[in-house]
Design a protein around this motif. Sequence first.
Motif, PDB file in Angstrom:
ATOM      1  N   ASN A  31      49.172  26.568 -13.596  1.00  0.00           N
ATOM      2  CA  ASN A  31      48.654  28.007 -13.593  1.00  0.00           C
ATOM      3  C   ASN A  31      48.612  28.725 -12.173  1.00  0.00           C
ATOM      4  O   ASN A  31      48.027  30.081 -12.157  1.00  0.00           O
ATOM      5  N   SER A  32      49.316  28.054 -11.191  1.00  0.00           N
ATOM      6  CA  SER A  32      49.416  28.848  -9.922  1.00  0.00           C
ATOM      7  C   SER A  32      50.733  28.952  -9.280  1.00  0.00           C
ATOM      8  O   SER A  32      51.616  28.207  -9.798  1.00  0.00           O
ATOM      9  N   THR A  52      56.520  32.098  -9.595  1.00  0.00           N
ATOM     10  CA  THR A  52      55.634  32.097 -10.391  1.00  0.00           C
ATOM     11  C   THR A  52      55.012  30.705 -11.320  1.00  0.00           C
ATOM     12  O   THR A  52      55.664  29.845 -11.121  1.00  0.00           O
ATOM     13  N   TRP A  53      54.045  30.841 -11.788  1.00  0.00           N
ATOM     14  CA  TRP A  53      53.377  29.502 -12.303  1.00  0.00           C
ATOM     15  C   TRP A  53      54.275  29.097 -13.408  1.00  0.00           C
ATOM     16  O   TRP A  53      54.172  27.863 -13.503  1.00  0.00           O
ATOM     17  N   ALA A  99      49.069  28.936  -4.969  1.00  0.00           N
ATOM     18  CA  ALA A  99      48.168  30.169  -4.978  1.00  0.00           C
ATOM     19  C   ALA A  99      47.030  29.848  -5.895  1.00  0.00           C
ATOM     20  O   ALA A  99      46.724  29.122  -6.637  1.00  0.00           O
ATOM     21  N   ARG A 100      46.054  30.909  -5.650  1.00  0.00           N
ATOM     22  CA  ARG A 100      44.813  31.047  -6.434  1.00  0.00           C
ATOM     23  C   ARG A 100      45.221  31.489  -7.800  1.00  0.00           C
ATOM     24  O   ARG A 100      44.462  31.075  -8.835  1.00  0.00           O
ATOM     25  N   ARG A 101      46.254  32.290  -7.994  1.00  0.00           N
ATOM     26  CA  ARG A 101      46.672  32.729  -9.428  1.00  0.00           C
ATOM     27  C   ARG A 101      48.008  32.620  -9.748  1.00  0.00           C
ATOM     28  O   ARG A 101      48.753  31.852  -8.977  1.00  0.00           O
ATOM     29  N   ALA A 102      48.368  33.073 -10.955  1.00  0.00           N
ATOM     30  CA  ALA A 102      49.583  32.701 -11.535  1.00  0.00           C
ATOM     31  C   ALA A 102      50.832  33.504 -10.974  1.00  0.00           C
ATOM     32  O   ALA A 102      51.877  32.833 -11.205  1.00  0.00           O
ATOM     33  N   TRP A 103      50.478  34.738 -10.289  1.00  0.00           N
ATOM     34  CA  TRP A 103      51.621  35.414  -9.821  1.00  0.00           C
ATOM     35  C   TRP A 103      51.681  35.432  -8.202  1.00  0.00           C
ATOM     36  O   TRP A 103      50.662  34.993  -7.549  1.00  0.00           O
ATOM     37  N   PRO A 105      51.172  35.887  -4.614  1.00  0.00           N
ATOM     38  CA  PRO A 105      50.626  36.713  -3.894  1.00  0.00           C
ATOM     39  C   PRO A 105      51.151  37.428  -2.871  1.00  0.00           C
ATOM     40  O   PRO A 105      52.187  37.225  -2.525  1.00  0.00           O
ATOM     41  N   GLU A 110      45.975  34.408   0.141  1.00  0.00           N
ATOM     42  CA  GLU A 110      45.563  34.046  -0.992  1.00  0.00           C
ATOM     43  C   GLU A 110      46.108  32.573  -1.637  1.00  0.00           C
ATOM     44  O   GLU A 110      46.016  32.403  -2.653  1.00  0.00           O
ATOM     45  N   TYR A 111      46.627  31.868  -0.582  1.00  0.00           N
ATOM     46  CA  TYR A 111      46.943  30.617  -1.229  1.00  0.00           C
ATOM     47  C   TYR A 111      45.719  29.519  -0.943  1.00  0.00           C
ATOM     48  O   TYR A 111      44.990  29.556   0.546  1.00  0.00           O
TER      49      TYR A 111
END
Length: 124
Positions: A31-32, A52-53, A99-103, A105, A110-111
Amino acid sequence: QVELVESGGKAVRAGGSLRLSCAASGRTFDNSAMSWFRQAPGKEREIVAAVTWDGGFTYYADSVKGRFTISRDNAKNTLYLQMNSLKPEDTGVYFCAAARRAWIPATSSEYMYWGQGTQVAVSS
């Protein structure tokens, strides 16, 4: 314990190829977004490539476009960087990061996880 472990770095001649791997353990990162950074001697760390994820979108620094390819295998929890037509200016320590998110950063802050790095040395 979450770990990112890079491998595949070594000394090569200009024009050669290398494939870096980043194996994740302790949790999954499907998811990251994940990225490769590098730091050359005496220089700041810079992003090289990101994905991306789901692997659906990639980003490359201008300096590596057309020569490097980032990919991921979520089933193996592994990130890759295929590096072709290597140049001396590609020399440095290469780090993978999750990264913290799927897209992808916008900033390195943000990693959330970083590997210890693998050394790449390209001689002319």
